[in-house]
Design a protein around this motif. Structure first.
Motif, PDB file in Angstrom:
ATOM      1  N   GLU A 258      35.154  37.153  43.154  1.00  0.00           N
ATOM      2  CA  GLU A 258      33.913  36.899  42.423  1.00  0.00           C
ATOM      3  C   GLU A 258      32.722  36.655  43.354  1.00  0.00           C
ATOM      4  O   GLU A 258      31.586  36.947  42.993  1.00  0.00           O
TER       5      GLU A 258
ATOM      6  N   ALA B  29      30.756  40.198  44.721  1.00  0.00           N
ATOM      7  CA  ALA B  29      30.326  41.210  43.749  1.00  0.00           C
ATOM      8  C   ALA B  29      29.151  42.057  44.249  1.00  0.00           C
ATOM      9  O   ALA B  29      29.067  43.243  43.944  1.00  0.00           O
ATOM     10  N   ASP B  30      28.256  41.450  45.036  1.00  0.00           N
ATOM     11  CA  ASP B  30      27.073  42.202  45.456  1.00  0.00           C
ATOM     12  C   ASP B  30      27.215  42.832  46.835  1.00  0.00           C
ATOM     13  O   ASP B  30      26.270  43.455  47.337  1.00  0.00           O
TER      14      ASP B  30
ATOM     15  N   ALA C 280      29.624  44.045  31.926  1.00  0.00           N
ATOM     16  CA  ALA C 280      29.421  42.987  32.936  1.00  0.00           C
ATOM     17  C   ALA C 280      30.496  41.923  32.830  1.00  0.00           C
ATOM     18  O   ALA C 280      31.009  41.412  33.839  1.00  0.00           O
TER      19      ALA C 280
ATOM     20  N   VAL D 160      33.804  43.264  34.181  1.00  0.00           N
ATOM     21  CA  VAL D 160      33.782  43.341  35.648  1.00  0.00           C
ATOM     22  C   VAL D 160      33.959  41.941  36.237  1.00  0.00           C
ATOM     23  O   VAL D 160      34.749  41.741  37.161  1.00  0.00           O
ATOM     24  N   ALA D 161      33.239  40.969  35.666  1.00  0.00           N
ATOM     25  CA  ALA D 161      33.349  39.594  36.181  1.00  0.00           C
ATOM     26  C   ALA D 161      34.776  39.075  36.026  1.00  0.00           C
ATOM     27  O   ALA D 161      35.334  38.459  36.950  1.00  0.00           O
TER      28      ALA D 161
ATOM     29  N   ARG E  19      30.514  45.268  42.537  1.00  0.00           N
ATOM     30  CA  ARG E  19      30.371  45.149  41.082  1.00  0.00           C
ATOM     31  C   ARG E  19      30.310  46.527  40.417  1.00  0.00           C
ATOM     32  O   ARG E  19      30.984  46.788  39.425  1.00  0.00           O
ATOM     33  N   ARG E  20      29.511  47.417  41.019  1.00  0.00           N
ATOM     34  CA  ARG E  20      29.318  48.731  40.387  1.00  0.00           C
ATOM     35  C   ARG E  20      30.503  49.657  40.639  1.00  0.00           C
ATOM     36  O   ARG E  20      30.757  50.583  39.869  1.00  0.00           O
TER      37      ARG E  20
ATOM     38  N   LEU F 102      37.040  40.826  38.635  1.00  0.00           N
ATOM     39  CA  LEU F 102      36.805  40.320  39.998  1.00  0.00           C
ATOM     40  C   LEU F 102      37.412  38.929  40.169  1.00  0.00           C
ATOM     41  O   LEU F 102      37.972  38.613  41.223  1.00  0.00           O
TER      42      LEU F 102
END
Ligand SMILES: Nc1ncnc2c1ncn2[C@@H]1O[C@H](COP(=O)(O)OP(=O)(O)OP(=O)(O)O)[C@@H](O)[C@H]1O
Ligand SMILES: [Mg+2]
Length: 268
Positions: A137, A140-141, A124, A127-128, A107-108, A131
């Motif tokens: 999706e 992301a983490d 945010a 980014v979503a 994500r970052r 992805l």
């Protein structure tokens, strides 16, 4: 996906090179790498650039991206001379492993190009969206080093898409990937490009990939390199990995590109 919002945020983007010449300085002195390049890339067009190794494909991409100075001719982007990286142009390099930051989550990493310019919620959301466009999706983490090569490359592409560029310059973006991952990313790129109307200049060594994805294929040839072939690819869209590649039109176009690369007849 908020395609309308995406389209409104982009500006008109095209490239025109007239009599472009590029000289590079190596150990053996100055060498003219590109000469007499006349090229127009229209807004929303997908143009692939092929040519032997060392012919000047990356150099041409660097000139369009404002990263390499020319020694002659003119280069214009949306009518204005290119004399540095244009704001709306994003380059995706081949070596994705070195362009992702290992200490940042997916994500970052995707937020990298926009986090200082946008509010947190807007960032945010971008980014979503990006992805989702590349089907990541659920990752992301994660951290990049826990992902496969194909997924890492998709992160780099998502980062480029999050910036909502008018133009994507891609240098062999799928070069190091296996055939299945490559086909899947080709189709994702095709879908995103059609949805967003982004102009794409795509360097590749893969003739099938170039014909499959493009509106136009350019082949560099000679030393210094000029444009040996500038071929319109009028295949209907959306394209399909099986049916498009079986069509007589596709096979005829592929044949012409192989011939231009010096592999005509026997190999085509
Ligand atoms: N910084 C540089 N200084 C001098 N010559 C260079 C420099 N970078 C590239 N060249 C030369 O310019 C030519 C074109 O290089 P370029 O990287 O554009 O080729 P390419 O078509 O992208 O090749 P490949 O398919 O192998 O990536 C090559 O002959 C190369 O040796
Ligand atoms: Mg190159």
């Amino acid at each position: 996906m908020p395609v309308d919002a995406y389209q409104k945020s982009t500006s008109v983007h095209s490239f025109t090179c007239e009599d472009l010449e590029v000289t590079l300085f190596g150990a053996a002195g100055a060498a003219i790498i590109l000469q007499d390049i006349n090229l127009h890339v229209a807004k929303g067009e997908f143009v692939s650039v092929l040519g032997p190794s060392g012919s000047g494909k990356t150099t041409l991409l660097r000139v369009l991206g404002g990263l390499q100075e020319k020694s002659g001719g003119t280069v214009r982007s949306a009518g204005a001379p290119v004399d540095g990286p244009p704001a709306d142009v994003v380059t995706v390099f081949q070596d994705y492993s070195h362009s992702l930051l290992p200490w940042r989550s997916v994500r970052r990493n995707v937020a990298l190009g926009i986090e200082s310019k946008l509010s947190k919620p807007e960032c945010a959301k971008r980014v979503a969206d990006a992805l989702a466009m590349v089907g990541l999706e659920d990752s992301a983490d994660e951290y990049p080093w826990r992902l496969s090569g194909g997924m890492q490359q998709r992160v780099q592409i998502a980062r480029a898409l999050a910036m909502r560029p008018s133009v994507l310059l891609m240098d062999e973006p799928f070069g190091a990937l296996d055939a299945m991952t490559k086909a899947s990313l080709q189709d994702q790129l095709q879908r995103v490009q059609e949805l967003t109307g982004t102009t794409v200049v795509f360097v590749t060594h893969d003739v099938e990939e170039a014909v499959y994805l493009s509106n136009r294929v350019i082949v560099l040839e000679g030393r210094p390199a000029g444009i040996g072939l500038d071929l319109a690819i009028g295949l209907p869209s959306p394209r399909d990995q099986i049916t498009t590649k079986e069509s007589p039109e596709y096979l005829a176009l592929r044949h012409r590109v192989y011939e231009a690369l010096g592999h005509g007849g026997r190999h085509a």
